[in-house]
Design a protein around this motif. Structure first.
Motif, short mmCIF file in Angstrom:
data_model
loop_
_atom_site.label_atom_id
_atom_site.label_comp_id
_atom_site.label_asym_id
_atom_site.label_seq_id
_atom_site.Cartn_x
_atom_site.Cartn_y
_atom_site.Cartn_z
N VAL A 140 28.59 -7.69 25.32
CA VAL A 140 27.19 -7.90 24.98
C VAL A 140 26.73 -9.18 25.65
O VAL A 140 27.37 -10.23 25.51
N LEU A 141 25.61 -9.12 26.37
CA LEU A 141 25.02 -10.30 27.00
C LEU A 141 23.74 -10.68 26.26
O LEU A 141 22.89 -9.83 25.99
N ILE A 142 23.63 -11.97 25.95
CA ILE A 142 22.41 -12.53 25.36
C ILE A 142 21.82 -13.46 26.41
O ILE A 142 22.47 -14.44 26.81
N ALA A 143 20.62 -13.17 26.89
CA ALA A 143 19.98 -14.00 27.91
C ALA A 143 18.65 -14.52 27.37
O ALA A 143 17.72 -13.75 27.14
N ASP A 144 18.59 -15.82 27.15
CA ASP A 144 17.38 -16.46 26.63
C ASP A 144 17.41 -17.92 27.02
O ASP A 144 18.46 -18.56 26.99
N ILE B 242 33.07 -8.72 23.32
CA ILE B 242 32.97 -10.03 23.96
C ILE B 242 31.49 -10.37 24.07
O ILE B 242 30.69 -9.56 24.54
N LEU B 243 31.12 -11.58 23.63
CA LEU B 243 29.74 -12.06 23.76
C LEU B 243 29.63 -12.94 25.00
O LEU B 243 30.43 -13.85 25.20
N LEU B 244 28.63 -12.67 25.82
CA LEU B 244 28.34 -13.45 27.01
C LEU B 244 26.94 -14.02 26.86
O LEU B 244 26.09 -13.40 26.21
N THR B 245 26.67 -15.18 27.47
CA THR B 245 25.33 -15.76 27.38
C THR B 245 24.84 -16.22 28.76
O THR B 245 25.63 -16.57 29.63
N ALA B 246 23.51 -16.23 28.88
CA ALA B 246 22.85 -16.72 30.08
C ALA B 246 21.57 -17.42 29.65
O ALA B 246 20.96 -17.04 28.65
N SER B 247 21.17 -18.45 30.41
CA SER B 247 19.97 -19.19 30.04
C SER B 247 18.82 -19.02 31.02
O SER B 247 17.78 -19.64 30.88
N ASN B 248 19.00 -18.18 32.04
CA ASN B 248 17.91 -17.86 32.95
C ASN B 248 18.14 -16.47 33.54
O ASN B 248 19.24 -15.91 33.42
#
Length: 126
Positions: free
Chosen positions: A4-8, A31-37
């Motif tokens: 799962v990707l959270i992009a914020d 698995i949690l993935l993150t992005a900021s742009n």
């Protein structure tokens, strides 16, 4: 293993989403993935191929709408379920999101329990 990707670009939203979805990591193989742009989100989507993506519509470098359009229409990643998150809840905004290929459109503020429930449903964990 599900991804799962959270992009914020809003740190508080990222934290809230991570805290909400950590239960998936505890209970399932997720698995949690993150992005900021948007550029970072697109890169992660291409390399990690997450099953579920939460995309903020208004992000720096590349909007969530542009990322969604690229993923769904240009890269043809139809198996990636994309939920657009936005503070703009107008019907026009929702139509734009669906037009670029989003599977669901969620207006901020959202209910964490609904995010968790929808995630379990999309990932086949419910």
């Amino acid at each position: 293993m599900k991804k799962v990707l959270i992009a914020d670009d809003e740190p508080n939203i990222l934290i809230l989403m991570e805290q909400t979805l950590e239960q998936l990591e505890d209970d399932y193989d997720v698995i949690l993935l993150t992005a900021s742009n948007g550029v970072q989100a697109l890169d992660i989507i291409q390399t990690e191929q997450p099953d579920l993506v939460f995309l903020d519509v208004m992000m720096p470098q590349m909007s969530g709408l542009e990322v969604c359009k690229t993923v769904k229409q240009i890269l043809g990643m139809s198996n990636t379920y994309i939920i657009l998150l936005t503070a703009r809840g107008q019907e026009f905004d929702r139509q734009n999101g669906l037009a670029v290929g989003a599977d669901l459109f969620v207006t901020k503020p959202f209910r964490p329990r609904e995010i968790l429930s929808k995630s379990q449903e999309v990932l086949g964990l419910a």
